[in-house]
Scaffold this active site. Structure first.
Site, short mmCIF file in Angstrom:
data_model
loop_
_atom_site.label_atom_id
_atom_site.label_comp_id
_atom_site.label_asym_id
_atom_site.label_seq_id
_atom_site.Cartn_x
_atom_site.Cartn_y
_atom_site.Cartn_z
N GLU A 163 8.87 -7.79 -2.59
CA GLU A 163 8.78 -8.96 -1.70
C GLU A 163 9.70 -8.83 -0.49
O GLU A 163 10.26 -9.80 0.00
CB GLU A 163 9.05 -10.26 -2.47
CG GLU A 163 7.99 -10.55 -3.52
CD GLU A 163 8.12 -11.91 -4.15
OE1 GLU A 163 8.49 -12.87 -3.45
OE2 GLU A 163 7.85 -12.01 -5.37
N GLY A 164 9.83 -7.60 -0.03
CA GLY A 164 10.67 -7.30 1.13
C GLY A 164 12.00 -6.74 0.71
O GLY A 164 12.83 -7.46 0.13
N GLU A 192 0.84 -1.19 0.00
CA GLU A 192 0.00 0.00 0.00
C GLU A 192 0.88 1.24 0.00
O GLU A 192 2.08 1.15 0.28
CB GLU A 192 -0.90 0.01 1.23
CG GLU A 192 -1.87 -1.16 1.30
CD GLU A 192 -2.75 -1.15 2.54
OE1 GLU A 192 -3.53 -2.09 2.71
OE2 GLU A 192 -2.63 -0.18 3.34
N GLY A 198 1.24 3.48 2.14
CA GLY A 198 1.88 3.67 3.44
C GLY A 198 2.34 2.40 4.10
O GLY A 198 2.71 2.41 5.28
N ARG A 207 10.44 -16.05 -1.94
CA ARG A 207 11.66 -15.26 -1.75
C ARG A 207 12.91 -15.96 -2.27
O ARG A 207 13.73 -15.33 -2.94
CB ARG A 207 11.81 -14.87 -0.27
CG ARG A 207 11.02 -13.61 0.08
CD ARG A 207 11.02 -13.29 1.54
NE ARG A 207 10.33 -12.02 1.78
CZ ARG A 207 9.79 -11.67 2.93
NH1 ARG A 207 9.86 -12.50 3.96
NH2 ARG A 207 9.20 -10.50 3.07
#
Length: 380
Positions: free
Chosen positions: A354-355, A119, A121, A233
């Site tokens: 994905e991080g 999102e 934020g 990942r």
């Protein structure tokens, strides 16, 4: 088979995937329009039997597919991965009806899937989601809010959407919903991003969902999200390794034949040592990716740490290798249409999605201290 050595059959399959990517997928990718879903390419992935394999294979198999496709056609690799990312929650947590409706279509490439977590934020902090599922009667909700940086949006046919069902509950108050495109109140716009694959924003203005759309359990969506990311990942790392290997091979060929300073570039120690470093890092990243995938398939308990390590090392390595490949090629690598120009644009995003790399370091540290706290010798 160990985590560090592929069997002959696996190596042959990887070679076949690289051939298919070059001969059948690359021409379709070249006809695609940047920033839009390439449906003929997705359909060909289905026709080749690669999309159905997303739901019948383990993590190592997924890594081998992504690495092999990325070597010859990053667009095909990304199209495959996004189908898997968007539809894996349906495969792993969907009801029989949800699976029957959507998985065959995702598998044959007639339906395009998307994973809608980030999102404006809440990018890396998945527990801070603000898209809200407001109660609308027993077993019914209305989704209100935004999603951003969603791959395949706004052109996907189905979205795995994560929304807050219990305010103030953090990660424990998130639910995963299966939301088909066309639901009233669902809108989307494309974003002009560096990466060539489609990325967009989604708006939810009272989008209706019901208990029939829940994936997993109400308030159990964070587990759905993290389970999906733990699988994918390491394979993001495999995507990065495929790009790094392509850049390395191009550099080997270029430096071996390029004449400069009275000899070949490869004769210069500064060049040959740099190529050796590129090869070293690529192989180290590959081994860590395979080890993390093997751990996932074996059901080992340290998968979050291994998955984070694999993604972190491989994506940072690919950035290093591609950047140095460009440097050793010189100005020709910056021309539009050059392999390295393409890889230079592709390689940056995996360090974020994905991080981000910083998030992966946080996961690794958290898991290390968790292991320490379980160790009876820790207080000594």
């Amino acid at each position: 088979m160990t985590a560090f050595s592929l069997e002959p059959g696996q190596r042959a399959w990887c070679a076949e995937l690289r051939r298919l990517a070059a001969e059948r997928l690359r021409p379709l990718a070249d006809k695609g329009e940047p920033g839009h879903v390439n449906r003929p390419l997705v359909a060909e992935l289905g026709a080749l039997g690669l999309l159905p394999r997303l739901f019948t294979s383990g993590a190592l198999d997924l890594c081998l597919m992504r690495e092999s496709l990325a070597y010859a056609c990053t667009e095909a690799e990304t199209a495959l991965a996004l189908q898997g990312l968007g539809a894996h929650p349906v495969h792993a947590h969907g009801t029989p009806g949800q699976k029957e409706r959507w998985l065959p279509q995702v598998g044959d490439g007639s339906a395009v899937a998307a994973f809608a977590l980030s999102e404006p934020g809440a990018g890396s902090d998945a527990a801070a989601l603000s898209l809200t599922a407001h109660p609308d009667g027993p077993g019914r909700w209305r989704l209100t809010g935004e999603k951003c940086w969603i791959s395949n949006a706004p052109e996907a046919d189905l979205y795995t959407v994560f929304a807050r069902t219990t305010p103030g509950a953090g990660a424990r108050g998130v639910t995963a919903f299966l939301v088909p495109a066309g639901r009233p109140g669902l809108t989307g716009t494309g974003l002009d991003m560096l990466s060539p694959h489609p990325i967009g924003a989604l708006g939810f203005d009272g989008v209706p969902v019901s208990a029939d759309d829940v994936l997993g359990e109400v308030d159990g969506g964070f587990r759905v999200a993290m389970g999906t990311l733990n699988l994918f990942r390491p394979s993001v790392g495999a995507f990065a390794v495929g790009m790094a290997q392509a850049a390395l091979d191009a550099t080997l060929e270029h430096t071996a034949r390029r004449e400069a300073f009275g000899g070949r570039l490869s004769d210069l120690q500064s060049v040959s040592h740099q190529v050796a470093e590129m090869a070293l890092r690529t192989e180290a990243a590959r081994l860590m990716v395979y080890a993390a995938a093997t751990a996932y398939d074996a059901g080992e308990g340290d998968v979050p740490k291994r998955a984070a390590m694999a993604k972190l090392l491989a994506t940072e390595t690919a950035q290093y290798v591609v950047d140095h490949a460009v440097q050793l090629h010189g100005a020709r690598a910056l021309q539009r249409g050059h392999l390295l120009e393409h890889l230079y644009r592709e390689v940056r995003a995996p360090r974020i999605y994905e991080g981000a790399s910083e998030v992966q370091r946080g996961i690794i540290a958290k898991e290390l201290y968790k292991e320490l706290s379980k160790n009876p010798e820790a207080d000594r």
